[in-house]
Design an enzyme around this catalytic site. Structure first.
Site, mmCIF file in Angstrom:
data_model
loop_
_atom_site.group_PDB
_atom_site.id
_atom_site.type_symbol
_atom_site.label_atom_id
_atom_site.label_comp_id
_atom_site.label_asym_id
_atom_site.label_seq_id
_atom_site.Cartn_x
_atom_site.Cartn_y
_atom_site.Cartn_z
ATOM 1 N N ASP A 1 11.292 -41.544 -4.328
ATOM 2 C CA ASP A 1 11.410 -40.127 -3.978
ATOM 3 C C ASP A 1 12.720 -39.602 -4.552
ATOM 4 O O ASP A 1 13.784 -39.763 -3.960
ATOM 5 C CB ASP A 1 11.370 -39.930 -2.471
ATOM 6 C CG ASP A 1 11.296 -38.450 -2.081
ATOM 7 O OD1 ASP A 1 11.675 -37.596 -2.916
ATOM 8 O OD2 ASP A 1 10.869 -38.151 -0.961
ATOM 9 N N HIS B 1 18.256 -35.057 -1.467
ATOM 10 C CA HIS B 1 18.775 -36.216 -0.747
ATOM 11 C C HIS B 1 19.952 -36.884 -1.453
ATOM 12 O O HIS B 1 20.425 -37.932 -0.993
ATOM 13 C CB HIS B 1 17.643 -37.223 -0.537
ATOM 14 C CG HIS B 1 16.420 -36.606 0.064
ATOM 15 N ND1 HIS B 1 16.391 -36.107 1.350
ATOM 16 C CD2 HIS B 1 15.181 -36.366 -0.457
ATOM 17 C CE1 HIS B 1 15.198 -35.603 1.593
ATOM 18 N NE2 HIS B 1 14.453 -35.745 0.521
ATOM 19 N N ILE C 1 20.587 -34.473 2.898
ATOM 20 C CA ILE C 1 19.972 -34.996 4.120
ATOM 21 C C ILE C 1 19.199 -36.275 3.801
ATOM 22 O O ILE C 1 18.856 -36.549 2.650
ATOM 23 C CB ILE C 1 19.032 -33.961 4.762
ATOM 24 C CG1 ILE C 1 17.845 -33.648 3.834
ATOM 25 C CG2 ILE C 1 19.789 -32.686 5.110
ATOM 26 C CD1 ILE C 1 16.796 -32.719 4.467
ATOM 27 N N GLY D 1 12.895 -37.617 5.112
ATOM 28 C CA GLY D 1 12.088 -37.727 6.322
ATOM 29 C C GLY D 1 11.327 -39.036 6.366
ATOM 30 O O GLY D 1 11.187 -39.655 7.426
#
Length: 284
Positions: free
Chosen positions: A187, A192, A207, A210
């Site tokens: 990903d 991120h 961040i 998820g």
């Protein structure tokens, strides 16, 4: 508008051969924080090839597959990545995942929902090898600013937590570099890793993925409630209720039932701000 729901749903499914080996599985597990303590026999099941088993959430990254970012390039979809958040994820396991293998992954946009100020795309991937189906995975993608065309709002699944104290509560620290390690499993969304891109998306710093919180939570459930037996997991779903930053701590509250485990996940350092909600593991 940048999303054409009818075109996206009607598009032919895309199929691709995917493959993985024990190194991919080990890297994924390490990206979830496995291996602490490094010599713990329970952790060696995630890190040592001679004892390796596969956490079912590995299905979200196996062979890279369609992936969340890849699914956003499907026909009928032309959106800005800075407007995208992963809204929810579910996996149904048809049998335990092998530590290495080859499979065919078939992916499509299963649905497009109109939430008013946003659209939700449901990206479905199904994988099968020569022995039959392996998993079915649904990713719900929240796209800000793309709703309002008068379409179906879609289901609203909320899962009330039991009215009692949790059967277990565990805390899992998120290392400062964990998002950088996790993204090596496929990903590559700059949200991120790139501070400037994160600011464009409204965050003061990158961040955590998820799906990293998702995998960390399943590992905690397997280790705490299921005796470390990944083969007992039948399905796993969650709604991403908030974000968590590298350097913070996940508090994972667990309620065990008959064949079902409900979970709530919060960020300790931000007064237990919600991270994962409506989270359910079904098991044998």
């Amino acid at each position: 508008m940048p999303i054409d729901p009818a075109k996206a749903v009607a598009a032919e499914p895309r199929s691709a051969e995917i493959s993985w080996d024990h190194k991919d599985v080990q890297l994924y597990h390490l990206g979830l924080g496995a291996g602490t303590p490094a010599t713990d026999p329970d952790e060696l099941r995630y890190t040592l090839e001679s004892r390796l088993h596969v956490l079912p959430s590995f299905a979200t990254v196996a062979g890279a597959g369609m992936g969340v970012v890849g699914g956003l390039s499907a026909p009928g979809i032309d959106i800005d990545l800075a407007a995208v958040l992963h809204g929810g994820q579910s996996i149904t396991l048809h049998r335990p995942l092998p530590t290495g293998g080859r499979a065919v992954s078939t992916s499509r946009v299963a649905a497009v929902y109109d939430k008013g100020k946003a659209a939700v795309l449901v990206l479905r991937s199904e994988a099968a090898d020569e022995d039959g189906p392996l998993w079915t995975s649904d990713a719900s993608i929240f796209v800000r600013g793309e709703g309002g065309w008068g379409g179906d709002r879609g289901p609203s699944e909320r899962l009330a937590l039991p009215d009692r104290a949790p059967d277990a509560t565990v805390e899992r620290p998120i290392r400062e570099e964990q998002a950088l390690l996790y993204r090596l499993s496929g990903d590559w969304n700059p949200l991120h890793a790139d501070p400037e891109f994160a600011k464009l998306a409204g965050f003061d710093r990158p961040i955590l993925h998820g799906l990293c919180s998702y995998g960390m939570t399943l590992k905690a459930v397997v280790d705490t409630v299921l005796g470390g037996d990944v083969a007992r997991v039948r399905s796993y779903r969650t709604r991403f209720a908030g974000i968590v930053f590298p350097g913070e701590t996940l508090r994972i509250r667990i309620w065990a039932g008959d064949g079902r485990v409900q979970v709530a996940v919060t960020a300790v350092e931000r007064d237990d701000a919600p991270v994962l909600a409506d989270t359910l593991v079904e098991h044998s």
